[in-house]
Scaffold this motif. Structure first.
Motif, PDB file in Angstrom:
ATOM      1  N   ALA A 204     -13.657  -1.418  -3.007  1.00 18.25           N
ATOM      2  CA  ALA A 204     -13.300  -0.033  -3.329  1.00 18.25           C
ATOM      3  C   ALA A 204     -11.782   0.138  -3.267  1.00 18.25           C
ATOM      4  CB  ALA A 204     -13.972   0.903  -2.343  1.00 18.25           C
ATOM      5  N   SER A 205     -11.308   1.338  -3.536  1.00 13.11           N
ATOM      6  CA  SER A 205      -9.861   1.564  -3.554  1.00 13.11           C
ATOM      7  C   SER A 205      -9.347   2.034  -2.190  1.00 13.11           C
ATOM      8  CB  SER A 205      -9.509   2.608  -4.612  1.00 13.11           C
ATOM      9  OG  SER A 205      -9.860   3.887  -4.138  1.00 13.11           O
ATOM     10  N   VAL A 206      -8.032   2.021  -2.057  1.00 13.77           N
ATOM     11  CA  VAL A 206      -7.375   2.451  -0.814  1.00 13.77           C
ATOM     12  C   VAL A 206      -7.731   3.912  -0.496  1.00 13.77           C
ATOM     13  CG1 VAL A 206      -5.102   2.889   0.235  1.00 13.77           C
ATOM     14  CG2 VAL A 206      -5.527   0.743  -0.973  1.00 13.77           C
ATOM     15  N   CYS A 207      -7.954   4.712  -1.532  1.00 12.23           N
ATOM     16  CA  CYS A 207      -8.294   6.129  -1.318  1.00 12.23           C
ATOM     17  C   CYS A 207      -9.425   6.278  -0.294  1.00 12.23           C
ATOM     18  CB  CYS A 207      -8.718   6.779  -2.630  1.00 12.23           C
ATOM     19  SG  CYS A 207      -7.369   6.927  -3.810  1.00 12.23           S
ATOM     20  N   LEU A 208     -10.424   5.416  -0.434  1.00 11.48           N
ATOM     21  CA  LEU A 208     -11.569   5.490   0.466  1.00 11.48           C
ATOM     22  C   LEU A 208     -11.138   5.291   1.921  1.00 11.48           C
ATOM     23  CD1 LEU A 208     -14.570   5.807  -0.452  1.00 11.48           C
ATOM     24  CD2 LEU A 208     -14.871   3.430   0.247  1.00 11.48           C
ATOM     25  N   GLU A 209     -10.195   4.384   2.110  1.00 12.41           N
ATOM     26  CA  GLU A 209      -9.712   4.113   3.476  1.00 12.41           C
ATOM     27  C   GLU A 209      -8.912   5.296   4.017  1.00 12.41           C
ATOM     28  OE1 GLU A 209      -7.807   0.190   3.012  1.00 12.41           O
ATOM     29  OE2 GLU A 209      -9.442  -0.603   4.230  1.00 12.41           O
ATOM     30  N   CYS A 210      -8.166   5.980   3.149  1.00 14.61           N
ATOM     31  CA  CYS A 210      -7.429   7.171   3.588  1.00 14.61           C
ATOM     32  C   CYS A 210      -8.414   8.249   4.039  1.00 14.61           C
ATOM     33  CB  CYS A 210      -6.558   7.720   2.457  1.00 14.61           C
ATOM     34  SG  CYS A 210      -4.891   7.060   2.459  1.00 14.61           S
ATOM     35  N   LYS A 211      -9.478   8.423   3.239  1.00 13.73           N
ATOM     36  CA  LYS A 211     -10.472   9.443   3.584  1.00 13.73           C
ATOM     37  C   LYS A 211     -11.088   9.103   4.935  1.00 13.73           C
ATOM     38  CE  LYS A 211      -9.910  11.457  -0.357  1.00 13.73           C
ATOM     39  NZ  LYS A 211      -8.590  10.768  -0.483  1.00 13.73           N
ATOM     40  N   ARG A 212     -11.442   7.833   5.098  1.00 13.36           N
ATOM     41  CA  ARG A 212     -12.102   7.402   6.333  1.00 13.36           C
ATOM     42  C   ARG A 212     -11.191   7.604   7.535  1.00 13.36           C
ATOM     43  NH1 ARG A 212     -13.754   1.892   5.144  1.00 13.36           N
ATOM     44  NH2 ARG A 212     -15.438   2.773   3.902  1.00 13.36           N
ATOM     45  N   ARG A 213      -9.889   7.371   7.303  1.00  8.88           N
ATOM     46  CA  ARG A 213      -8.910   7.493   8.363  1.00  8.88           C
ATOM     47  C   ARG A 213      -8.516   8.933   8.637  1.00  8.88           C
ATOM     48  NH1 ARG A 213      -4.079   3.021   8.897  1.00  8.88           N
ATOM     49  NH2 ARG A 213      -3.115   4.227  10.559  1.00  8.88           N
TER      50      ARG A 213
ATOM     51  N   THR B  45      -5.665   0.523  -6.153  1.00 10.99           N
ATOM     52  CA  THR B  45      -5.462  -0.650  -5.312  1.00 10.99           C
ATOM     53  C   THR B  45      -6.675  -0.927  -4.446  1.00 10.99           C
ATOM     54  OG1 THR B  45      -3.096  -0.199  -5.270  1.00 10.99           O
ATOM     55  CG2 THR B  45      -3.935  -1.649  -3.550  1.00 10.99           C
ATOM     56  N   GLN B  46      -7.019  -2.201  -4.340  1.00 11.04           N
ATOM     57  CA  GLN B  46      -8.183  -2.562  -3.527  1.00 11.04           C
ATOM     58  C   GLN B  46      -7.922  -2.290  -2.043  1.00 11.04           C
ATOM     59  OE1 GLN B  46     -10.549  -6.087  -4.500  1.00 11.04           O
ATOM     60  NE2 GLN B  46     -10.474  -6.667  -2.344  1.00 11.04           N
ATOM     61  N   ALA B  47      -8.922  -1.770  -1.375  1.00 12.23           N
ATOM     62  CA  ALA B  47      -8.847  -1.504   0.057  1.00 12.23           C
ATOM     63  C   ALA B  47      -8.734  -2.818   0.827  1.00 12.23           C
ATOM     64  CB  ALA B  47     -10.100  -0.757   0.495  1.00 12.23           C
ATOM     65  N   GLY B  48      -8.500  -2.705   2.140  1.00  7.60           N
ATOM     66  CA  GLY B  48      -8.459  -3.905   2.964  1.00  7.60           C
ATOM     67  C   GLY B  48      -7.363  -3.851   4.005  1.00  7.60           C
ATOM     68  N   CYS B  49      -6.268  -3.138   3.675  1.00  5.68           N
ATOM     69  CA  CYS B  49      -5.155  -3.059   4.627  1.00  5.68           C
ATOM     70  C   CYS B  49      -5.443  -2.030   5.703  1.00  5.68           C
ATOM     71  CB  CYS B  49      -3.879  -2.689   3.891  1.00  5.68           C
ATOM     72  SG  CYS B  49      -3.989  -1.063   3.126  1.00  5.68           S
ATOM     73  N   GLY B  50      -6.346  -1.081   5.433  1.00  4.27           N
ATOM     74  CA  GLY B  50      -6.564   0.034   6.339  1.00  4.27           C
ATOM     75  C   GLY B  50      -5.748   1.253   5.915  1.00  4.27           C
ATOM     76  N   ALA B  51      -5.262   1.260   4.687  1.00  5.53           N
ATOM     77  CA  ALA B  51      -4.452   2.379   4.166  1.00  5.53           C
ATOM     78  C   ALA B  51      -3.277   2.688   5.083  1.00  5.53           C
ATOM     79  CB  ALA B  51      -5.316   3.630   3.940  1.00  5.53           C
ATOM     80  N   ILE B  52      -2.464   1.674   5.323  1.00  5.71           N
ATOM     81  CA  ILE B  52      -1.356   1.826   6.276  1.00  5.71           C
ATOM     82  C   ILE B  52      -0.249   2.717   5.711  1.00  5.71           C
ATOM     83  CG2 ILE B  52       0.295   0.596   7.735  1.00  5.71           C
ATOM     84  CD1 ILE B  52      -1.288  -1.969   7.097  1.00  5.71           C
TER      85      ILE B  52
ATOM     86  N   ARG C  22       4.171   7.155   3.294  1.00  7.56           N
ATOM     87  CA  ARG C  22       4.709   6.630   2.036  1.00  7.56           C
ATOM     88  C   ARG C  22       3.548   6.297   1.109  1.00  7.56           C
ATOM     89  NH1 ARG C  22       7.162   0.462   2.264  1.00  7.56           N
ATOM     90  NH2 ARG C  22       7.393   0.863   0.048  1.00  7.56           N
ATOM     91  N   GLY C  23       3.839   6.197  -0.177  1.00  6.75           N
ATOM     92  CA  GLY C  23       2.794   5.851  -1.128  1.00  6.75           C
ATOM     93  C   GLY C  23       2.424   4.382  -1.029  1.00  6.75           C
ATOM     94  N   CYS C  24       1.170   4.073  -1.338  1.00  6.21           N
ATOM     95  CA  CYS C  24       0.702   2.689  -1.387  1.00  6.21           C
ATOM     96  C   CYS C  24       1.465   1.940  -2.474  1.00  6.21           C
ATOM     97  CB  CYS C  24      -0.792   2.694  -1.701  1.00  6.21           C
ATOM     98  SG  CYS C  24      -1.461   1.116  -2.257  1.00  6.21           S
ATOM     99  N   TYR C  25       1.877   0.699  -2.195  1.00  5.58           N
ATOM    100  CA  TYR C  25       2.568  -0.072  -3.229  1.00  5.58           C
ATOM    101  C   TYR C  25       1.751  -1.269  -3.715  1.00  5.58           C
ATOM    102  CZ  TYR C  25       4.552  -2.985   0.611  1.00  5.58           C
ATOM    103  OH  TYR C  25       4.739  -3.806   1.701  1.00  5.58           O
ATOM    104  N   ALA C  26       0.459  -1.188  -3.510  1.00  3.97           N
ATOM    105  CA  ALA C  26      -0.499  -2.075  -4.184  1.00  3.97           C
ATOM    106  C   ALA C  26      -0.420  -3.537  -3.751  1.00  3.97           C
ATOM    107  CB  ALA C  26      -0.353  -1.971  -5.701  1.00  3.97           C
TER     108      ALA C  26
END
Lengths: 410, 273
Positions: free
Chosen positions: B176-185, B203-210, B216-220
């Motif tokens: 899934a995308s980073v958006c999902l991780e932001c929502k979860r966080r 962008t694919q999730a996995g970093c934890g939407a740091i 700052r915006g995600c830089y993929a």
């Protein structure tokens, strides 16, 4: 590595580094000045903070901005984390096994489980600082030209304190432990070069000073340092104009800035058998342990005094200008210089990493070291050469683990 | 995390520990460092697998074949283009780790320009170099069993993938995308709330939407998410003031050669100003 032996004399030593070239200085052309910290971090996953710090200082110099107060302190704190993480990785995972005759830290852990476990704990605490201030351990995301995207709250940093207090004891024990190793009788009379700051042990700021009289502002680096591309290596070789090869890294920092260490640290260094000058590159492992202890104490001091900045960054407006930055990566001075165009895009970039500055010294050390140990069989000699190369904690640590020694005896 | 025991696939010797090898091509070492950054799990890991070839961590190098090989870095030299075939021959399971190995990495910026010119910008004697005109991911050269994303990889995901392969199951890694991780966080959307351009939606999730959590915006750095709608994000960025060259640069970083990002960046390169 290629060694040419004539009788009982070493005629030539060539350390060949064929790390695939990635052309960072070329890739940076046309990129926006704000992108340099994230792009150059990818030069080295072991010291990304160093690359980010040198990049932002160079950009701020180009744009005529000086950053002080809590933002400056946070940068030092972030660097403390990287020194702890990188130094402990090198001491415990890479270099100590050489001294004690193990192939790796994992093998060493079978006989010294407590030491390895505690070292990993110490490394983790260093990483914890980088993750807290920078967002993640490898390639932190929070550093920007002018400061940080978000400043940590006081309570975020206070959360690091219990770990750092435990780290202090581990770091003291680590220093004691490495000081008991046996060190080959070997000295260098090389010129040591490091940053020197009016009152601090250096991370980000200071003049470039040597043990043989060099004393220049960072902006003059390229007037004094000449980089050469030699056929036998993809890493450029650096030397000082009209002076020759020079030595950077923990030994250089320590020798030039011993008087900038707090009295308590100086005493512990002396208890570990170090004078105010250390000329044996094999003792770099002890100096690294001294710097770990310093970084732990400095991190605690910064956290204690920290009050978050009103804004996490100062505004930086690009202008067509050139700026240089030099900071103390765990392995020595790392120089960046950028020329910016009117549009805030990078027109030209120059990066001189510590390993290319040390490469000539490493070859010189190996030449003298091999000459003194020619009687050893080739496999023993290889191990000793690996250990000698690792005195410099080169970013090519991996390459030195499959060092192929090619001795041509005549 | 429990790393656990392993059923050897060969079945001949059930007590034999599976062997692990780590290889590096053109890269920064950061992804292999993520292994050593598993401070709490490292000794357990070395109990569960035989670390047979890991040059960054050990001088003891056992001959292959290996049960699991982790490959960091991209192919950028004729030598590595040969070497990756030898690594494949020696590996029962080959897992690529990080953006270089799965998408060509930052050095794939060369794919959009003339490599000889780049070489002249850096080296006084480019003739000494032996390099390819493109930086390519491993999967363009050999069969890859699994590709782990990230610049750098996330160590929790790495442990999950290793554990999964050791137990013969599929890794539980979200595409899934980073958006999902932001929502979860519980991180408010930086685009909606602050007007900060962000690549999280593609962008694919996995970093934890740091990044969004650090304002700052995600830089993929984890590369394109499945079904990434890059055109839609580019339109949003345009509305926030991004010009075509900004979009080219945004899609051309650590996963520049990944197909959806390459396509989108080339589209804006052709757009005037």
């Amino acid at each position: 590595m290629k060694i040419k032996v004539l009788g009982n004399r070493v005629a030539d030593v060539k350390l060949r580094i064929y790390e695939p070239p990635r052309f960072f200085e070329g890739l940076l052309r046309g990129r926006h000045f704000t992108e340099a910290p994230d792009i150059t971090a990818r030069i080295c996953g072991i010291c990304p903070v160093a690359y980010q710090m040198s990049a932002i200082h160079a950009m701020e110099a180009a744009c005529g901005v000086e950053v002080d107060g809590p933002i400056r302190d946070l940068r030092r704190l972030l660097y403390c984390g990287e020194w702890i993480e990188s130094h402990v990785l090198h001491i415990a995972m890479l270099h100590a096994p050489d001294f004690l005759g193990y192939a790796s830290a994992l093998d060493m852990a079978k006989d010294h489980p407590e030491t390895v476990t505690r070292a990993l704990q110490l490394k983790k605490i260093g990483n914890g600082i980088v993750a807290c201030v920078g967002g993640r351990e490898i390639h932190p995301v929070n550093v920007r030209v002018g400061g940080f995207y978000r400043a940590p709250a006081k309570r975020d940093l206070l959360g690091l304190v219990p770990g750092l207090e435990a780290a202090h004891e581990i770091a003291r024990d680590l220093l004691k432990w490495v000081s008991t190793f046996s060190f080959p009788d070997f000295e260098t009379d090389a010129e040591f070069v490091a940053l020197r700051h009016p009152d601090e042990y250096p991370f980000n700021e200071g003049r470039l000073v040597s043990t043989k009289g060099l004393d220049i502002p960072v902006a003059d680096f390229e007037k004094h340092v000449i980089e050469e591309h030699v056929a036998h290596s993809n890493a450029l070789h650096a030397h000082l104009a009209e002076r020759g090869p020079y030595f950077v890294g923990p030994l250089a920092r320590y020798n030039i800035n011993f008087d900038r260490l707090p009295a308590g640290i100086r005493t512990q260094a002396s208890d570990a058998g170090l004078g105010s000058t250390v000329k044996n590159p094999f003792k770099s492992i002890v100096v690294r342990a001294v710097e770990v202890l310093y970084a732990v104490e400095e991190a605690l001091r910064i956290i204690r005094d920290y009050e978050p900045p009103v804004r996490p960054f100062v505004e930086v407006t690009p202008r067509p200008a050139t700026g240089a930055g030099c900071t103390e990566a765990p392995r020595g001075i790392l120089y960046h210089r950028y020329r910016l165009g009117p549009d805030g895009l990078i027109a030209d970039a120059r990066i001189v990493p510590p390993t290319s500055q040390n490469q000539k010294i490493i070859e010189d050390d190996l030449k003298r070291f091999v000459e003194a140990h020619l009687a050893l069989p080739d496999d023993q000699l290889t191990l000793r050469c690996e250990q000698a190369i690792r005195n410099y904690d080169p970013c090519i640590s991996c390459a030195t683990h499959f060092l192929k020694l090619d001795v041509e005896r005549e | 995390m429990k790393i656990g025991s392993h059923r050897t696939r060969r079945g001949a010797d059930a007590t034999r520990k599976p062997t692990l090898a780590v290889f590096k091509l053109a890269s920064c070492d950061g992804c292999q460092l993520a292994i050593l950054d598993c401070e709490d799990e490292l000794l357990a890991l070395s109990g569960a697998v035989e670390v047979a070839n890991f040059a960054e961590a050990s001088r003891a190098i056992q001959k292959g074949p290996y049960d699991i090989s982790l490959v960091e870095g991209s192919v950028t030299t004729p030598h590595d283009a040969e070497r990756i075939h030898e690594i494949r021959r020696q590996s029962r399971t080959l897992i690529t780790i990080g953006a270089c190995a799965t998408a060509g990495g930052i050095q794939a910026l060369r794919n959009f320009t003339d490599v000889a010119e780049l070489a002249r910008a850096v080296y006084a004697s480019p003739d000494y170099l032996s390099t390819l005109s493109k930086s390519t991911p491993i999967v363009e050269h050999v069969f890859v069993d699994y590709q782990l994303r990230g610049c750098p990889i996330d160590k929790r995901q790495l442990l999950e993938v290793l554990t999964a392969f050791l137990h013969g199951r599929k890794p539980a890694v979200s595409t899934a995308s980073v958006c999902l991780e932001c929502k979860r966080r519980g991180t408010p959307c930086v685009m909606v709330a602050h007007g900060t351009p962000c690549l999280g939606p593609v962008t694919q999730a996995g970093c934890g939407a740091i990044c969004p959590a650090y304002d700052r915006g995600c830089y993929a750095c984890f590369g394109p998410a499945e079904t990434a709608n890059t055109a839609s994000v580019a339109t949003l960025w345009g509305a926030m003031g991004a010009a075509a060259p900004d979009l080219v640069r945004a899609f051309r970083t650590f996963n520049a050669a990944a197909e959806p990002f390459r396509r989108e960046s080339e589209l804006h390169e052709r757009t005037p100003g």
